[in-house]
Enzyme design. Structure first.
Site, PDB file in Angstrom:
ATOM      1  CD  GLU A   1     -12.480  -4.594   0.664  1.00  0.00           C
ATOM      2  OE1 GLU A   1     -12.629  -4.834   1.873  1.00  0.00           O
ATOM      3  OE2 GLU A   1     -11.500  -3.978   0.225  1.00  0.00           O
TER       4      GLU A   1
ATOM      5  CE  LYS B   1      -9.543  -6.770   8.172  1.00  0.00           C
ATOM      6  NZ  LYS B   1      -8.615  -6.348   7.136  1.00  0.00           N
TER       7      LYS B   1
ATOM      8  CG  ASP C   1      -7.888  -5.982  -0.194  1.00  0.00           C
ATOM      9  OD1 ASP C   1      -8.037  -7.205  -0.009  1.00  0.00           O
ATOM     10  OD2 ASP C   1      -7.133  -5.277   0.491  1.00  0.00           O
TER      11      ASP C   1
ATOM     12  N   GLY D   1      -7.649  -0.457   6.555  1.00  0.00           N
ATOM     13  CA  GLY D   1      -8.464  -0.946   7.660  1.00  0.00           C
ATOM     14  C   GLY D   1      -8.336  -0.098   8.923  1.00  0.00           C
ATOM     15  CE  LYS D   2      -2.606  -1.021  11.882  1.00  0.00           C
ATOM     16  NZ  LYS D   2      -1.187  -0.832  12.166  1.00  0.00           N
ATOM     17  CD  GLU D   3      -5.128   4.116   7.358  1.00  0.00           C
ATOM     18  OE1 GLU D   3      -5.579   2.950   7.335  1.00  0.00           O
ATOM     19  OE2 GLU D   3      -3.913   4.372   7.277  1.00  0.00           O
ATOM     20  NE  ARG D   4     -12.310   0.576   4.965  1.00  0.00           N
ATOM     21  CZ  ARG D   4     -11.526  -0.319   4.354  1.00  0.00           C
ATOM     22  NH1 ARG D   4     -11.509  -1.563   4.735  1.00  0.00           N
ATOM     23  NH2 ARG D   4     -10.772   0.055   3.339  1.00  0.00           N
TER      24      ARG D   4
ATOM     25  CG  ASN E   1      -4.438  -8.698   5.041  1.00  0.00           C
ATOM     26  OD1 ASN E   1      -4.293  -9.364   6.065  1.00  0.00           O
ATOM     27  ND2 ASN E   1      -5.075  -7.536   5.026  1.00  0.00           N
TER      28      ASN E   1
ATOM     29  CB  THR F   1      -4.286  -5.016   1.765  1.00  0.00           C
ATOM     30  OG1 THR F   1      -5.204  -5.657   2.634  1.00  0.00           O
ATOM     31  CG2 THR F   1      -3.225  -6.004   1.331  1.00  0.00           C
TER      32      THR F   1
ATOM     33  CG  ASP G   1      -6.336  -2.737  -5.725  1.00  0.00           C
ATOM     34  OD1 ASP G   1      -5.757  -2.482  -4.643  1.00  0.00           O
ATOM     35  OD2 ASP G   1      -7.544  -3.035  -5.810  1.00  0.00           O
TER      36      ASP G   1
HETATM   37  C1  XBP Z   1      -8.549  -2.000   0.038  1.00  0.00           C
HETATM   38  C2  XBP Z   1      -8.509  -1.583   1.427  1.00  0.00           C
HETATM   39  C3  XBP Z   1      -7.932  -2.488   2.423  1.00  0.00           C
HETATM   40  C4  XBP Z   1      -8.847  -3.567   2.934  1.00  0.00           C
HETATM   41  C5  XBP Z   1      -8.531  -3.893   4.375  1.00  0.00           C
HETATM   42  O1  XBP Z   1      -7.322  -1.590  -0.464  1.00  0.00           O
HETATM   43  O2  XBP Z   1      -8.844  -0.465   1.752  1.00  0.00           O
HETATM   44  O3  XBP Z   1      -7.589  -1.673   3.480  1.00  0.00           O
HETATM   45  O4  XBP Z   1     -10.191  -3.150   2.854  1.00  0.00           O
HETATM   46  O5  XBP Z   1      -7.230  -4.243   4.544  1.00  0.00           O
HETATM   47  P1  XBP Z   1      -6.644  -2.095  -1.851  1.00  0.00           P
HETATM   48  P2  XBP Z   1      -6.454  -3.798   5.892  1.00  0.00           P
HETATM   49  O6  XBP Z   1      -7.736  -2.350  -2.797  1.00  0.00           O
HETATM   50  O7  XBP Z   1      -5.740  -0.964  -2.203  1.00  0.00           O
HETATM   51  O8  XBP Z   1      -5.859  -3.323  -1.534  1.00  0.00           O
HETATM   52  O9  XBP Z   1      -7.423  -3.966   7.028  1.00  0.00           O
HETATM   53  O10 XBP Z   1      -5.287  -4.725   5.977  1.00  0.00           O
HETATM   54  O11 XBP Z   1      -6.043  -2.359   5.716  1.00  0.00           O
HETATM   55 MG    MG Z   2      -8.989  -2.372  -4.357  1.00  0.00          MG
END
Ligand code: XBP
Ligand code: MG
Length: 253
Positions: A16, A82, A9, A50-53, A125, A121, A7
């Site tokens: 984060e 963002k 992030d 991020g978009k879903e959040r 990124n 992500t 993974d």
């Molecule tokens: C972590 C996430 C990511 C980031 C934001 O996912 O949920 O969406 O928080 O990135 P992972 P974006 O650990 O699977 O990488 O805003 O680009 O979605």
């Molecule tokens: Mg993660």
């Protein structure tokens, strides 16, 4: 164990806080009076992507407005801003990889064990995060890279892991996933992949039932782990990962 699937992030790097700062900078730039703090963001991280959040939060604070027909376009526009702020924050190369990540990637390369990425992500990124610690040609180190551009459905759905398995040409039982969150664990588990968890401050309260092992991080000679089941070293090297994957170190421990 024929391949490792990382993974991004929270697992490759503790990203984060940079994501949180980038969201808040985007809100300020577009004139939204939203400002997320760490406690709220920790809860919002239950929604992967991020978009879903953003959509989840908007529906929570202003369900009427969130029913508008331009919702998706607006979310895409705010999220693009963002992503630009995230690149500015992370692209300077200040965000290090978590302990043991660079060592394990090098070790896997020397041993001919393919490594892959399974993340929710945004594709851009990845480059801003990885080009400094792994070099401009970082993509060449990975046998498969699957991200938010690969599958429509994000974690905890297994889709991104299934896409990685297909690209690797391997069965789930031949791989080990390394994750930091419950959503990530559920995605890997649903794809049938054994999962090692290294939580962060944002995911430390998540549930990790069914994980192969939960470690504070992968460890390094400079940052050893106090309690490592059955391993010779105080860090998770390839030999330890092989043994955990087979289950033999747990029997010996
Ligand atoms: C972590 C996430 C990511 C980031 C934001 O996912 O949920 O969406 O928080 O990135 P992972 P974006 O650990 O699977 O990488 O805003 O680009 O979605
Ligand atoms: Mg993660």
């Amino acid at each position: 164990m024929k391949a490792l699937i990382f993974d991004v992030d929270g697992t490759l790097a503790d990203t984060e806080t940079a994501h949180l700062q980038a969201f808040n900078a985007a809100f300020a730039e577009v004139g939204l009076d939203w400002c997320w703090d760490e406690a709220l963001y920790t809860r919002l991280l239950r929604v992967a992507g991020g978009k879903e959040r953003l959509m989840h939060y908007w529906r929570m604070v202003d369900p009427e407005e969130a029913r508008g027909c331009k919702l998706r376009e607006t979310i895409d526009a705010v999220h693009a801003i963002k992503t630009r702020h995230y690149a500015e924050l992370v692209g300077s190369g200040q965000l290090p990889l978590r302990p043991g990540i660079a060592r394990l990637i090098d070790e896997a390369g020397r041993a001919g064990v393919p490594i892959a990425i399974a993340t929710t992500t945004t594709p851009a990124n990845l480059d801003v995060l990885l080009r400094t610690p792994l070099g401009a040609d970082w993509r060449e180190r990975f046998a498969a890279i699957c991200d938010a551009g690969t599958t429509a459905v994000k974690k905890p759905a297994p889709d991104v892991y299934l896409a990685v398995l297909e690209r690797l040409g391997l069965e789930a039982g031949e791989c080990l996933a390394i994750e930091d969150s419950e959503n990530g664990l559920r995605a890997a588990q649903a794809a049938g992949i054994a999962t090692l968890i290294t939580p962060t401050a944002y995911t430390g309260q998540d549930r990790f039932d069914g994980a192969l092992l939960v470690l504070p991080h992968l460890g390094d000679p400079e940052q050893p782990i106090a309690q490592l089941p059955g391993a010779d070293h105080r860090w998770a090297d390839l030999a330890a990962l092989h043994a955990w994957h087979r289950g033999t170190l747990f029997e010996a421990a």
